[in-house]
Design a protein around this motif. Structure first.
Motif, short mmCIF file in Angstrom:
data_model
loop_
_atom_site.label_atom_id
_atom_site.label_comp_id
_atom_site.label_asym_id
_atom_site.label_seq_id
_atom_site.Cartn_x
_atom_site.Cartn_y
_atom_site.Cartn_z
N ASP A 121 12.01 19.67 49.31
CA ASP A 121 12.70 20.55 50.24
C ASP A 121 14.23 20.39 50.12
OD1 ASP A 121 11.81 22.41 52.19
OD2 ASP A 121 12.79 21.17 53.70
N SER A 122 14.69 19.15 50.06
CA SER A 122 16.13 18.91 49.92
C SER A 122 16.63 19.34 48.55
CB SER A 122 16.44 17.42 50.10
OG SER A 122 16.00 16.99 51.35
N LEU A 123 15.81 19.11 47.52
CA LEU A 123 16.20 19.53 46.17
C LEU A 123 16.41 21.04 46.12
CD1 LEU A 123 13.71 17.38 44.03
CD2 LEU A 123 16.20 17.23 43.94
N THR A 124 15.47 21.78 46.72
CA THR A 124 15.55 23.24 46.71
C THR A 124 16.79 23.71 47.47
OG1 THR A 124 13.15 23.28 46.73
CG2 THR A 124 14.24 25.36 47.19
N ALA A 125 17.01 23.11 48.64
CA ALA A 125 18.18 23.50 49.44
C ALA A 125 19.47 23.25 48.67
CB ALA A 125 18.17 22.73 50.77
N PHE A 126 19.52 22.15 47.95
CA PHE A 126 20.72 21.82 47.17
C PHE A 126 20.92 22.82 46.03
CE2 PHE A 126 22.55 19.74 43.40
CZ PHE A 126 23.81 19.48 43.88
N ILE A 127 19.86 23.08 45.29
CA ILE A 127 19.95 23.99 44.14
C ILE A 127 20.40 25.38 44.60
CG2 ILE A 127 18.62 25.14 42.27
CD1 ILE A 127 18.94 22.12 41.85
N GLU A 128 19.93 25.79 45.78
CA GLU A 128 20.25 27.14 46.27
C GLU A 128 21.52 27.17 47.12
OE1 GLU A 128 16.69 28.70 48.08
OE2 GLU A 128 15.77 29.05 46.14
N GLY A 129 22.22 26.05 47.20
CA GLY A 129 23.47 26.01 47.96
C GLY A 129 23.29 26.21 49.45
N LYS A 130 22.16 25.71 49.99
CA LYS A 130 21.88 25.90 51.41
C LYS A 130 22.13 24.65 52.24
CE LYS A 130 20.27 30.12 50.86
NZ LYS A 130 18.97 30.39 50.34
N THR A 131 22.82 23.70 51.68
CA THR A 131 23.06 22.46 52.44
C THR A 131 24.42 22.55 53.14
OG1 THR A 131 23.82 21.62 50.33
CG2 THR A 131 21.71 20.83 51.07
N ASN A 132 24.51 21.90 54.28
CA ASN A 132 25.82 21.90 54.95
C ASN A 132 26.69 20.78 54.38
OD1 ASN A 132 25.21 19.44 56.35
ND2 ASN A 132 24.00 20.62 57.80
N GLU A 133 27.94 20.77 54.77
CA GLU A 133 28.89 19.84 54.14
C GLU A 133 28.51 18.37 54.32
OE1 GLU A 133 32.82 21.09 54.43
OE2 GLU A 133 33.59 19.40 53.26
N ARG A 134 28.03 18.04 55.53
CA ARG A 134 27.68 16.63 55.79
C ARG A 134 26.51 16.19 54.91
NH1 ARG A 134 23.88 14.23 58.43
NH2 ARG A 134 23.03 16.21 59.15
N GLU A 135 25.49 17.06 54.83
CA GLU A 135 24.34 16.75 53.98
C GLU A 135 24.75 16.64 52.53
OE1 GLU A 135 22.01 20.24 55.57
OE2 GLU A 135 20.59 19.21 54.30
N LEU A 136 25.61 17.59 52.13
CA LEU A 136 26.01 17.67 50.73
C LEU A 136 26.76 16.40 50.30
CD1 LEU A 136 25.78 19.77 48.45
CD2 LEU A 136 28.14 20.32 48.88
N THR A 137 27.58 15.89 51.21
CA THR A 137 28.32 14.66 50.90
C THR A 137 27.33 13.55 50.53
OG1 THR A 137 29.97 15.35 52.49
CG2 THR A 137 30.05 13.05 51.82
N ASN A 138 26.27 13.43 51.33
CA ASN A 138 25.27 12.38 51.06
C ASN A 138 24.48 12.67 49.79
OD1 ASN A 138 25.99 11.06 53.40
ND2 ASN A 138 24.48 12.14 54.65
N ILE A 139 24.14 13.95 49.60
CA ILE A 139 23.34 14.30 48.41
C ILE A 139 24.15 14.03 47.13
CG2 ILE A 139 22.30 16.23 47.13
CD1 ILE A 139 21.33 17.37 49.77
N ILE A 140 25.41 14.44 47.14
CA ILE A 140 26.22 14.26 45.93
C ILE A 140 26.40 12.77 45.62
CG2 ILE A 140 28.54 14.57 44.95
CD1 ILE A 140 28.61 17.31 46.22
N LYS A 141 26.62 12.01 46.66
CA LYS A 141 26.76 10.55 46.48
C LYS A 141 25.46 10.00 45.86
CE LYS A 141 28.10 6.40 48.96
NZ LYS A 141 26.97 5.64 48.41
N HIS A 142 24.34 10.47 46.39
CA HIS A 142 23.05 10.02 45.87
C HIS A 142 22.89 10.42 44.39
CE1 HIS A 142 18.74 9.07 45.91
NE2 HIS A 142 18.57 10.19 45.22
N LEU A 143 23.25 11.66 44.06
CA LEU A 143 23.08 12.15 42.68
C LEU A 143 23.94 11.37 41.69
CD1 LEU A 143 22.92 16.02 43.23
CD2 LEU A 143 21.03 14.47 42.76
N VAL A 144 25.13 10.99 42.13
CA VAL A 144 26.03 10.23 41.25
C VAL A 144 25.42 8.84 40.97
CG1 VAL A 144 28.29 9.08 41.18
CG2 VAL A 144 28.13 11.46 41.89
N ASP A 145 24.69 8.30 41.96
CA ASP A 145 24.11 6.96 41.80
C ASP A 145 22.70 6.96 41.25
OD1 ASP A 145 26.35 5.80 42.79
OD2 ASP A 145 25.66 5.71 44.86
N CYS A 146 22.00 8.08 41.32
CA CYS A 146 20.58 8.09 40.96
C CYS A 146 20.34 9.01 39.76
CB CYS A 146 19.74 8.53 42.15
SG CYS A 146 18.00 8.72 41.77
#
Lengths: 342, 140
Positions: free
Chosen positions: B41-66
């Motif tokens: 669900d989170s992957l899809t929201a990210f790919i489609e640009g449906k995440t808000n800024e707060r979520e995106l900050t965490n997701i991007i940090k996660h992607l850089v590390d994982c």
């Protein structure tokens, strides 16, 4: 429930009217899906708690919750909930609207028609759900929240299914190899160490080794000082080999905050937020980041390490010569030591 | 002062250096023990640009590390791009609804080589109960 969820949960009571309106519109379109308001409301509330409240110490307003609810893909969610509940009519419509699409995605990803069919079959079984917990069947549909489109979510499910299927038959194959991506296998290619001759060569070797370490330390430091969005852009381009067009697609949604990070606020963009992000724009972002890296790299070596301009050139020369060899990176420490990867 | 030609040559060198560094770094980039991977669900929201800024900050940090999730999002982005023109096509083929149980029984028998009655047992029970109830209503 986390403290943040408890802190914000009362806001949900103030959104009953919005939830009611969203439900009424969907119910009007598909009354025979058998979805009740309570079930729909529960699903929306779960999504709000997960995405808006959890781990969010900042205050959230009722308007934010309402906006969030309004942005959900309510039609897709309505169908997914009905399918999850086992509605025959919803399953029929899902099959009509999405089966052909699922098959095309599976064919695009799978190596053979047989594998593609296997994936579609597996996904259908997973979507229906074969696990029973506390007497209730658990459908994969119940994990869909409506944040993204149902088709986008289905693509993700198909992709994971194909990887799982592939893993079962090729346990020794890594995820990178499986998805034909360049990764460790390239970086690990072994090269023979140059043989060390007389004293002069030994001194030369030691000097080069010192510059190598300095170069590596500098690039490591410069990269770690970048913003996470810049790091991600570089990782997609250099590691995942995404094309500029594909990166542009990732930031395509006008509402995407990722886009804001890179874009300079121009009057043109502010007047027209729907303006397309072109490949050339992504290239400019990359060039800007390279420029920043070069500047920081120079500064790190000249000011930080006290090297002279000619020594900086030596570092860059060594880096260029070593591009065909992994020697430069052999002392690079892993960023995370654990091995929790799937 | 550095001339433009020198900057271009240096930029090319730094790009090459960076390229090797990133590939090696990512091959050794694993997730922290207490962190989990992004769900579908989170992957899809990210790919489609449906995440808000707060979520995106965490997701991007996660992607850089994982590296695993980075790779998954990379592959899903390619897939999304490949099917960009396909989003609107919705086919309508059959006129009458088919039973889920029929579709899934067929699938299960192909996958497991048997009709997996157990999976649908609860559904059949429900149908049977409904039939009995209907009969009772008629007789009363």
């Amino acid at each position: 429930m986390s403290p943040e969820i408890i802190q914000h949960d009362h806001l949900l009571d103030e959104c009953d009217d919005v939830i009611g309106e969203i439900f009424a519109r969907r119910y009007e379109n598909a009354p025979n899906f058998g979805i009740r308001l309570e079930c729909f409301k529960e699903s929306l509330q779960r999504t709000v708690r997960k995405y808006l409240f959890a781990n969010n110490p900042n205050p959230v307003t009722v308007n934010e919750v309402k906006t969030f609810l309004g942005e959900l893909q309510a039609n897709d969610l309505f169908m997914a909930l009905a399918c999850s509940n086992g509605s025959e009519r919803a399953w029929w419509e899902f099959d009509q609207q999405h089966r052909a699409y699922l098959e095309r995605v599976a064919r695009h990803l799978a190596s053979s028609e047989m594998n593609a069919q296997d994936v579609v079959d597996t996904v259908y079984v997973e979507l229906y759900g074969t696990r029973v917990i506390d007497g209730a069947r658990v459908s994969k549909f119940s994990t869909y929240s409506g944040r993204g489109s149902l088709r986008g979510w289905l693509r993700t499910v198909v992709w994971h299914s194909l990887v799982d299927l592939h893993r079962m038959s090729h346990e020794e194959v890594s995820l990178d190899e499986m998805t034909e991506n360049v990764g460790e296998s390239h970086a690990q290619a072994s090269f023979a160490e140059p043989s060390l001759g007389g004293e002069e060569q030994m001194i030369d070797h030691l000097a080069r080794e010192r510059y190598r370490k300095t170069t590596l330390g500098a690039i490591e430091k410069v990269f770690s000082d970048l913003g996470n969005h810049e790091k991600l852009l570089l990782l997609y381009y250099h590691v995942e080999n995404l094309k500029l067009r594909e990166i542009a697609r990732l930031v395509e949604a006008p509402s995407s905050p990722l886009r804001d990070w890179f874009q300079r606020k121009s009057a043109q963009r502010e007047n027209n937020p729907d303006m397309r992000i072109h490949e050339s724009t992504v290239m400019r972002w990359l060039e800007k980041t390279y420029g920043k890296i070069l500047k920081s790299f120079r500064s790190e070596l000249l000011s930080g390490k006290g090297l002279k301009e000619e020594e900086l050139n030596i570092c860059l020369e060594i880096a260029t010569q070593d591009l065909a060899s992994p020697n430069l990176y052999r002392n690079l420490r892993p960023t995370q030591a654990s091995s929790n990867n799937v | 002062m550095i001339n433009k030609g020198q900057i271009n040559a240096e930029e090319l060198k730094i790009q090459g250096l960076l390229d090797r560094f990133l590939k090696f770094r990512n091959a050794n980039n694993n997730l922290r023990e207490n962190e989990s991977h992004l769900d579908d669900d989170s992957l899809t929201a990210f790919i489609e640009g449906k995440t808000n800024e707060r979520e995106l900050t965490n997701i991007i940090k996660h992607l850089v590390d994982c590296s695993f999730c980075l790779h998954v999002t990379g592959e899903l982005t390619k897939l999304s791009d490949a099917f960009a023109e396909d989003e609107v096509i919705i086919t309508q083929t059959r006129k009458e609804p088919t039973k889920i149980s029929e579709v899934l029984s067929g699938l299960l028998s192909r996958i497991f080589g048997t009709n997996d009655g157990a999976v649908f047992a609860h559904q059949q029970d429900e149908e049977k109960e409904a039939e009995i109830k209907e009969d009772e209503d008629k007789t009363s």
